[in-house]
Design a protein around this motif. Structure first.
Motif, PDB file in Angstrom:
ATOM      1  N   TYR A  29       1.953  20.670 -30.318  1.00 31.69           N
ATOM      2  CA  TYR A  29       3.514  19.846 -30.589  1.00 31.69           C
ATOM      3  C   TYR A  29       3.098  18.385 -30.609  1.00 31.69           C
ATOM      4  O   TYR A  29       2.678  17.833 -29.278  1.00 31.69           O
ATOM      5  N   ARG A  72       7.216  25.868 -25.193  1.00 27.14           N
ATOM      6  CA  ARG A  72       5.996  25.936 -24.552  1.00 27.14           C
ATOM      7  C   ARG A  72       5.233  24.867 -23.530  1.00 27.14           C
ATOM      8  O   ARG A  72       4.936  24.850 -22.608  1.00 27.14           O
ATOM      9  N   ASP A 110      -2.534  25.690 -30.752  1.00 29.86           N
ATOM     10  CA  ASP A 110      -1.300  25.396 -30.832  1.00 29.86           C
ATOM     11  C   ASP A 110      -0.965  24.013 -30.429  1.00 29.86           C
ATOM     12  O   ASP A 110      -1.708  23.606 -29.700  1.00 29.86           O
ATOM     13  N   GLY A 123       5.776  20.910 -34.411  1.00 29.28           N
ATOM     14  CA  GLY A 123       5.032  21.893 -33.940  1.00 29.28           C
ATOM     15  C   GLY A 123       4.016  22.791 -34.962  1.00 29.28           C
ATOM     16  O   GLY A 123       4.659  22.682 -36.145  1.00 29.28           O
ATOM     17  N   GLU A 139       7.053  25.437 -29.982  1.00 24.69           N
ATOM     18  CA  GLU A 139       5.945  24.698 -29.501  1.00 24.69           C
ATOM     19  C   GLU A 139       6.665  23.907 -28.354  1.00 24.69           C
ATOM     20  O   GLU A 139       5.775  23.501 -27.088  1.00 24.69           O
ATOM     21  N   TYR A 182       8.928  26.731 -35.082  1.00 28.07           N
ATOM     22  CA  TYR A 182       7.497  26.327 -34.486  1.00 28.07           C
ATOM     23  C   TYR A 182       7.999  24.973 -33.716  1.00 28.07           C
ATOM     24  O   TYR A 182       7.315  24.800 -32.767  1.00 28.07           O
TER      25      TYR A 182
END
Length: 270
Positions: free
Chosen positions: A122, A154, A120, A127, A151, A147
């Protein structure tokens, strides 16, 4: 027999080369993440910065930070835990390592299981989610506007692991809700993000709630629950994380992590 051994040897060499290639690529991604974000080593936290903040937010920073605490520009973190790849799937064990920058928002996480490796990230304001089998073949390679938003959310939510990133700034504001909660608003590029943050009586952040795209179409309620605060390099951070989708049919917990290592302002790969 010799032909079979030769074929097996070629497959093994191919596998090892792909693993080495994946490892080198991950190292380069970490280097890119850190190189794109400048540091401000002289900036420090002082309690007079809290004067106009909502009371529970003041309680939080007084609890997790010390007077004169240097701002965290970079973080690197390791964790263990469990991950559920689908609502109807079983829990599987996962080990992860994560790197984050704060001056320019960014992070990269790699989670390794017995079945797959997930990344995962960024980075460079974009992202992306990658999932590969044995570091050989990508089965998920997702990117795009949803995304980018997900991201970045997150990264913002996980700022509890590098809490000076939650101090007020030009792009981050706190507004009051009640004695145990406040709203966090964050603006970056074209993104306008928020979290409803819940605090306990001693000042710990216990829950963070927002809206995040679960897939390409559905914007759902997304929760991060945090527990078990511990001291790392003079900073108190939660070490227990439960990540949840709150759906119409009920809560769906899909990630349970326990932080085992956390280091700050050391912009290098483990």
């Amino acid at each position: 027999m010799s032909i079979a051994l030769s074929v097996f040897g070629l497959i093994l060499i191919f596998f090892l080369l792909r693993r080495m290639q994946a490892s080198f690529k991950f190292k380069k991604e970490v280097q890119t993440l850190f190189s794109e974000s400048k540091s401000n080593w002289k900036k420090k936290f002082y309690k007079d910065q809290l004067d106009k903040l909502p009371e529970p937010v003041q309680r939080y920073f007084n609890y997790v930070l010390k007077e004169g605490q240097p701002y965290i520009n970079y973080a690197r973190i390791k964790h263990v835990g469990q991950f559920k790849p689908g609502i109807d799937k079983d829990w599987i064990n996962v080990k992860g390592e994560q790197y984050a920058s704060t001056q320019r928002p960014g992070f990269i996480w790699k989670g390794t299981t017995s079945l797959f490796v997930a990344k995962d990230m960024y980075i460079s304001d974009k992202g992306r989610l990658l999932v590969s089998i044995l570091s050989l073949f990508n089965i998920v390679n997702a990117s795009g506007e949803h995304y980018d938003q997900g991201e970045l959310l997150r990264w913002l939510g996980e700022s509890v692991m590098y809490p000076t990133n939650l101090l007020p700034s030009e792009r981050l504001k706190w507004t009051p809700i009640d004695s145990n909660s406040a709203k966090l608003n964050f603006g970056y590029k074209q993104h306008s993000l928020f979290f409803k943050i819940t605090f306990n009586e001693i000042g710990e952040i216990t829950e963070m709630e927002t809206k995040r795209y679960m897939d390409e179409k559905n914007l759902e309620t997304w929760l991060i629950k945090t527990t078990d605060y511990k001291l790392f390099e003079n900073v108190l951070i939660p070490t227990g994380f439960d990540v949840i989708w709150r759906l119409e049919k009920g809560d769906y917990s899909y990630a349970k992590f326990i932080i085992t290592e956390a280091e700050f302002n050391n912009p290098k790969k483990f």
